[in-house]
Write a protein that holds these residues in place. Structure first.
Motif, PDB file in Angstrom:
ATOM      1  N   THR A   9      27.036  47.399  56.948  1.00 31.74           N
ATOM      2  CA  THR A   9      27.726  48.490  57.664  1.00 31.74           C
ATOM      3  C   THR A   9      28.580  47.858  58.745  1.00 31.74           C
ATOM      4  OG1 THR A   9      25.911  48.712  59.238  1.00 31.74           O
ATOM      5  CG2 THR A   9      25.841  50.135  57.300  1.00 31.74           C
ATOM      6  N   SER A  10      29.453  48.643  59.348  1.00 30.76           N
ATOM      7  CA  SER A  10      30.194  48.082  60.476  1.00 30.76           C
ATOM      8  C   SER A  10      29.326  48.247  61.722  1.00 30.76           C
ATOM      9  CB  SER A  10      31.544  48.777  60.636  1.00 30.76           C
ATOM     10  OG  SER A  10      31.338  50.135  60.910  1.00 30.76           O
ATOM     11  N   THR A  11      29.420  47.257  62.615  1.00 24.67           N
ATOM     12  CA  THR A  11      28.669  47.325  63.861  1.00 24.67           C
ATOM     13  C   THR A  11      29.420  48.260  64.798  1.00 24.67           C
ATOM     14  OG1 THR A  11      28.129  44.997  63.514  1.00 24.67           O
ATOM     15  CG2 THR A  11      27.621  45.912  65.677  1.00 24.67           C
ATOM     16  N   GLU A  12      28.796  49.355  65.128  1.00 25.46           N
ATOM     17  CA  GLU A  12      29.484  50.353  65.973  1.00 25.46           C
ATOM     18  C   GLU A  12      29.331  49.952  67.443  1.00 25.46           C
ATOM     19  OE1 GLU A  12      31.317  52.697  64.787  1.00 25.46           O
ATOM     20  OE2 GLU A  12      30.689  52.915  62.704  1.00 25.46           O
ATOM     21  N   VAL A  13      29.977  48.817  67.775  1.00 25.30           N
ATOM     22  CA  VAL A  13      29.853  48.265  69.124  1.00 25.30           C
ATOM     23  C   VAL A  13      30.261  49.299  70.173  1.00 25.30           C
ATOM     24  CG1 VAL A  13      30.674  46.457  70.703  1.00 25.30           C
ATOM     25  CG2 VAL A  13      30.242  45.916  68.308  1.00 25.30           C
ATOM     26  N   LYS A  14      31.303  50.057  69.850  1.00 27.59           N
ATOM     27  CA  LYS A  14      31.838  51.037  70.803  1.00 27.59           C
ATOM     28  C   LYS A  14      30.806  52.101  71.196  1.00 27.59           C
ATOM     29  CE  LYS A  14      35.260  52.487  68.349  1.00 27.59           C
ATOM     30  NZ  LYS A  14      35.371  51.628  67.151  1.00 27.59           N
ATOM     31  N   ARG A  15      29.935  52.427  70.230  1.00 30.00           N
ATOM     32  CA  ARG A  15      28.944  53.480  70.512  1.00 30.00           C
ATOM     33  C   ARG A  15      27.783  52.962  71.363  1.00 30.00           C
ATOM     34  NH1 ARG A  15      27.365  55.634  64.996  1.00 30.00           N
ATOM     35  NH2 ARG A  15      25.888  56.821  66.262  1.00 30.00           N
ATOM     36  N   GLY A  16      27.845  51.666  71.675  1.00 27.03           N
ATOM     37  CA  GLY A  16      26.850  51.137  72.613  1.00 27.03           C
ATOM     38  C   GLY A  16      25.657  50.499  71.915  1.00 27.03           C
ATOM     39  N   ARG A  17      24.962  49.669  72.655  1.00 22.26           N
ATOM     40  CA  ARG A  17      23.889  48.872  72.065  1.00 22.26           C
ATOM     41  C   ARG A  17      22.720  49.725  71.574  1.00 22.26           C
ATOM     42  NH1 ARG A  17      22.798  46.606  78.165  1.00 22.26           N
ATOM     43  NH2 ARG A  17      21.466  48.336  78.753  1.00 22.26           N
ATOM     44  N   ASP A  18      22.410  50.828  72.253  1.00 22.39           N
ATOM     45  CA  ASP A  18      21.269  51.643  71.836  1.00 22.39           C
ATOM     46  C   ASP A  18      21.500  52.205  70.437  1.00 22.39           C
ATOM     47  OD1 ASP A  18      20.137  51.109  74.254  1.00 22.39           O
ATOM     48  OD2 ASP A  18      20.773  52.995  75.183  1.00 22.39           O
ATOM     49  N   SER A  19      22.729  52.639  70.207  1.00 23.50           N
ATOM     50  CA  SER A  19      23.077  53.184  68.900  1.00 23.50           C
ATOM     51  C   SER A  19      23.025  52.091  67.822  1.00 23.50           C
ATOM     52  CB  SER A  19      24.463  53.817  68.996  1.00 23.50           C
ATOM     53  OG  SER A  19      25.028  53.967  67.726  1.00 23.50           O
ATOM     54  N   VAL A  20      23.543  50.899  68.151  1.00 27.26           N
ATOM     55  CA  VAL A  20      23.513  49.782  67.196  1.00 27.26           C
ATOM     56  C   VAL A  20      22.071  49.457  66.827  1.00 27.26           C
ATOM     57  CG1 VAL A  20      23.986  47.312  66.899  1.00 27.26           C
ATOM     58  CG2 VAL A  20      25.720  48.785  67.945  1.00 27.26           C
ATOM     59  N   ILE A  21      21.201  49.393  67.830  1.00 21.71           N
ATOM     60  CA  ILE A  21      19.800  49.043  67.574  1.00 21.71           C
ATOM     61  C   ILE A  21      19.097  50.134  66.759  1.00 21.71           C
ATOM     62  CG2 ILE A  21      17.552  48.775  68.721  1.00 21.71           C
ATOM     63  CD1 ILE A  21      18.977  47.103  70.846  1.00 21.71           C
ATOM     64  N   ARG A  22      19.385  51.389  67.079  1.00 20.82           N
ATOM     65  CA  ARG A  22      18.740  52.495  66.345  1.00 20.82           C
ATOM     66  C   ARG A  22      19.119  52.454  64.866  1.00 20.82           C
ATOM     67  NH1 ARG A  22      20.155  56.284  69.899  1.00 20.82           N
ATOM     68  NH2 ARG A  22      21.965  56.808  68.616  1.00 20.82           N
ATOM     69  N   ASP A  23      20.426  52.300  64.580  1.00 21.03           N
ATOM     70  CA  ASP A  23      20.877  52.236  63.184  1.00 21.03           C
ATOM     71  C   ASP A  23      20.267  51.035  62.463  1.00 21.03           C
ATOM     72  OD1 ASP A  23      22.363  54.395  63.917  1.00 21.03           O
ATOM     73  OD2 ASP A  23      24.328  53.435  63.701  1.00 21.03           O
ATOM     74  N   MET A  24      20.250  49.908  63.160  1.00 24.44           N
ATOM     75  CA  MET A  24      19.707  48.685  62.566  1.00 24.44           C
ATOM     76  C   MET A  24      18.230  48.872  62.221  1.00 24.44           C
ATOM     77  SD  MET A  24      19.722  44.927  64.298  1.00 24.44           S
ATOM     78  CE  MET A  24      18.336  45.202  65.384  1.00 24.44           C
ATOM     79  N   CYS A  25      17.463  49.417  63.131  1.00 30.12           N
ATOM     80  CA  CYS A  25      16.028  49.585  62.900  1.00 30.12           C
ATOM     81  C   CYS A  25      15.765  50.563  61.748  1.00 30.12           C
ATOM     82  CB  CYS A  25      15.327  50.059  64.176  1.00 30.12           C
ATOM     83  SG  CYS A  25      15.257  48.764  65.433  1.00 30.12           S
ATOM     84  N   ARG A  26      16.588  51.579  61.663  1.00 27.35           N
ATOM     85  CA  ARG A  26      16.429  52.543  60.565  1.00 27.35           C
ATOM     86  C   ARG A  26      16.607  51.828  59.217  1.00 27.35           C
ATOM     87  NH1 ARG A  26      21.307  55.670  60.753  1.00 27.35           N
ATOM     88  NH2 ARG A  26      21.920  53.879  59.486  1.00 27.35           N
ATOM     89  N   ASP A  27      17.662  50.997  59.115  1.00 31.30           N
ATOM     90  CA  ASP A  27      17.914  50.289  57.857  1.00 31.30           C
ATOM     91  C   ASP A  27      16.831  49.242  57.562  1.00 31.30           C
ATOM     92  OD1 ASP A  27      20.147  51.829  57.523  1.00 31.30           O
ATOM     93  OD2 ASP A  27      21.579  50.292  58.153  1.00 31.30           O
ATOM     94  N   ILE A  28      16.341  48.583  58.602  1.00 36.14           N
ATOM     95  CA  ILE A  28      15.257  47.612  58.407  1.00 36.14           C
ATOM     96  C   ILE A  28      14.032  48.325  57.821  1.00 36.14           C
ATOM     97  CG2 ILE A  28      13.572  46.133  59.613  1.00 36.14           C
ATOM     98  CD1 ILE A  28      15.840  45.432  61.618  1.00 36.14           C
ATOM     99  N   LYS A  29      13.704  49.474  58.407  1.00 38.68           N
ATOM    100  CA  LYS A  29      12.521  50.218  57.930  1.00 38.68           C
ATOM    101  C   LYS A  29      12.697  50.690  56.486  1.00 38.68           C
ATOM    102  CE  LYS A  29      10.916  51.972  62.393  1.00 38.68           C
ATOM    103  NZ  LYS A  29      11.169  53.084  63.343  1.00 38.68           N
ATOM    104  N   THR A  30      13.920  51.136  56.175  1.00 35.76           N
ATOM    105  CA  THR A  30      14.197  51.583  54.806  1.00 35.76           C
ATOM    106  C   THR A  30      13.939  50.465  53.801  1.00 35.76           C
ATOM    107  OG1 THR A  30      15.905  53.058  55.656  1.00 35.76           O
ATOM    108  CG2 THR A  30      16.002  52.550  53.305  1.00 35.76           C
ATOM    109  N   LEU A  31      14.495  49.278  54.089  1.00 40.75           N
ATOM    110  CA  LEU A  31      14.318  48.151  53.168  1.00 40.75           C
ATOM    111  C   LEU A  31      12.849  47.716  53.119  1.00 40.75           C
ATOM    112  CD1 LEU A  31      17.434  45.838  53.750  1.00 40.75           C
ATOM    113  CD2 LEU A  31      16.914  47.273  51.763  1.00 40.75           C
ATOM    114  N   GLN A  32      12.224  47.676  54.271  1.00 39.84           N
ATOM    115  CA  GLN A  32      10.827  47.252  54.322  1.00 39.84           C
ATOM    116  C   GLN A  32       9.957  48.157  53.438  1.00 39.84           C
ATOM    117  OE1 GLN A  32       9.140  47.075  58.277  1.00 39.84           O
ATOM    118  NE2 GLN A  32       7.051  47.042  57.479  1.00 39.84           N
ATOM    119  N   GLN A  33      10.122  49.471  53.612  1.00 39.69           N
ATOM    120  CA  GLN A  33       9.300  50.423  52.849  1.00 39.69           C
ATOM    121  C   GLN A  33       9.569  50.329  51.347  1.00 39.69           C
ATOM    122  OE1 GLN A  33      10.257  54.021  54.937  1.00 39.69           O
ATOM    123  NE2 GLN A  33       9.011  53.419  56.707  1.00 39.69           N
ATOM    124  N   LYS A  34      10.835  50.048  51.035  1.00 42.73           N
ATOM    125  CA  LYS A  34      11.198  50.001  49.622  1.00 42.73           C
ATOM    126  C   LYS A  34      10.519  48.834  48.887  1.00 42.73           C
ATOM    127  CE  LYS A  34      15.323  50.184  46.735  1.00 42.73           C
ATOM    128  NZ  LYS A  34      16.781  50.319  46.794  1.00 42.73           N
TER     129      LYS A  34
END
Lengths: 327, 327
Positions: A32-57
């Motif tokens: 995905t593109s890193t949404e730097v503009k939306r700030g670090r909290d948003s980047v971390i939240r999106d990243m963690c969501r995708d990590i969890k998705t792959l982990q569970q899969k």
């Protein structure tokens, strides 16, 4: 049951997250593109969501070893804090490891992006036949990573391997790090663009000037293309890139005496344009290099291109938790 | 029964051989001049005779751990060969370890002299509170030694740590190693003398010129004395020494991120004359250094003088077999 791990390559532009098995196969990669503009909290939240998705899969098929994350910038490993990151400006002095671990509910391995690229190349790429190696990543900036006995050499606080800020010429161009004449000022894509503009201003690169006017997307890649086409000014710029790389390689060979030095990153694609000057400068300046190349030496120093391309960091990040399981 | 070992410091001028106990106490030290002129066979024969004398004298009281020998020059550890040694010219490509082992009838630890000095300082000197360190030895030339996790970092062929031949200024004075502008050309006693002569020739050092005419034994120590006495030209020379040291320390800090860097050798006595320029150049050029000095950093980078003086190499050489017994 074999292992898998999640590797994350958190770039200033792209965020890549991969599930990687213990043999280095990418089971699945999310880009995905890193949404730097939306700030670090948003980047971390999106990243963690995708990590969890792959982990569970994948955790029904494989034992989950953990998550490794490569971050651009200077990281204080002890505190898990980003000390400086030109590509992620609002991350400065941010306790990124703690925030990610809170969001994921699990421990993660945090690492500088050039270090994970070096580890990836050592695991599966140009360094795989050696226990120790050094890698220079020539991109927007110049990163470095040192692997000693199959482990990233972190130094005291995790900031080792900053080879892009070793000095080529003490009176050279000023660098963002506070120094002057750092390798990054000669061998990054940014430097190649700067040197091209300087040559154009000085009137010594008429073809480059015409090309730049015709092409708003003027880039280091473009200068390389001009060099291949025989433009003398473009060729001279890549000789300067090679000269600077040769000086720093000589320093590093004299200091570390490693078996292999790997050049990666986007600029490494211009290998044929800078490698001759790089190797002749290295040969001239390092008697340690010459001693290992002599007929009587049983072991040769190898200078070579990276093999994993832009996957090196992703693979290396995933290898951090796998390596921890292996030992 | 506790251990003792024999340490040998084989210099171009003096040969020193010591029996050292496992706590680092020198039980006895034999100092003779190295009869380089009489050839390497004679040097080795005399050395082995003295080693045997000391060994026999102490092996009734202590368990003998072995002999460690520090040799000036580039050593190929795999073959035990001196690849280059400016101070022992007829030792080039000489299988010195094999010859010594034949003469002694026992295995020995052979090591570069700057490496054993670093190991000595790490064991009992300025590095004793740290597991890893780097040492620069400023003498006739400039030697370097790197200790990582309490072991000398040898690299692939034993030639690591040649920090005296890292480049300060790529267009600087030519160096015997084939390079230009190596640290050795700015921070050795030889370089201080050369820079003094250059300043005298340029007419910018009248006091130094008068002193040199009056004193046939004109030396780096003498230039330091002039600097203490307030001579501007002498002070400028030591600022250049510090500038060059600061550039290379910044390179090494950026690459290794070690907790401590130790400056030893005869020129280190001029610490007060070169240290201010060295530290300000390091501060300017290394953001890794600055990050560790900041208030939020839990660990500070230390730059300090060596503590063991000319015994560092002797002690470090003796520690090689002691360290091998300890593990």
């Amino acid at each position: 049951m074999s292992f898998f791990a999640i590797g994350v390559d958190l770039g200033g532009t792209n965020l890549r997250i991969a599930a990687v098995d213990q043999n280095g196969n990418q089971l699945e990669t999310i880009t995905t593109s890193t949404e730097v503009k939306r700030g670090r909290d948003s980047v971390i939240r999106d990243m963690c969501r995708d990590i969890k998705t792959l982990q569970q899969k994948y955790e029904s098929q494989y034992h989950f070893a953990g998550t490794g994350i490569g971050v651009p910038g200077i990281i204080d490993l002890e505190t898990g804090t980003v000390r400086e990151s030109p590509n992620l400006p609002d991350w400065q002095d941010f306790p990124v490891r703690e925030e990610i671990e809170r969001c994921l509910g699990a421990r993660v391995f945090l690492e500088n992006d050039a270090n994970v690229a070096a580890l990836g190349e050592q695991w599966l790429g140009a360094g795989k036949d050696f226990n120790s190696m050094c890698m220079l990543t020539l991109g927007t900036g110049v990163g470095g990573g040192i692997v000693l006995n199959q482990r990233i050499w972190h130094g005291m606080t995790g900031m080792a391997g900053e080879l892009g800020h070793m000095t080529v010429d003490p009176n050279g161009p000023p660098c963002g790090c506070g120094g002057r004449g750092c390798l990054e000022q000669y061998a990054s894509a940014t430097a190649i663009k700067r040197m091209s503009l300087e040559a154009i201003s000085a009137g010594s690169a008429p073809e480059l000037g015409r090309a730049m006017n015709a092409n708003p997307e003027f880039s280091a890649k473009f200068v390389f293309q001009m060099s291949i086409n025989g433009d003398a000014a473009a060729q001279q710029i890549f000789r300067t890139v090679g000269w600077a790389l040769g000086i720093i390689l000589a320093d590093v060979v004299n200091a570390f005496n490693l078996p292999v030095y790997v050049i990666g990153g986007g600029v490494a694609a211009a290998w044929e344009a800078f490698a001759p000057a790089m190797l002749s400068e290295l040969e001239l300046r390092s008697f340690v290099f010459r001693a290992t190349q002599s007929a009587s030496s049983r072991r040769k120093t190898l200078i070579t291109r990276a093999l994993l391309g832009s996957d090196a960091g992703l693979i290396g990040a995933a290898y951090l938790p796998i390596q921890a399981q292996e030992t």
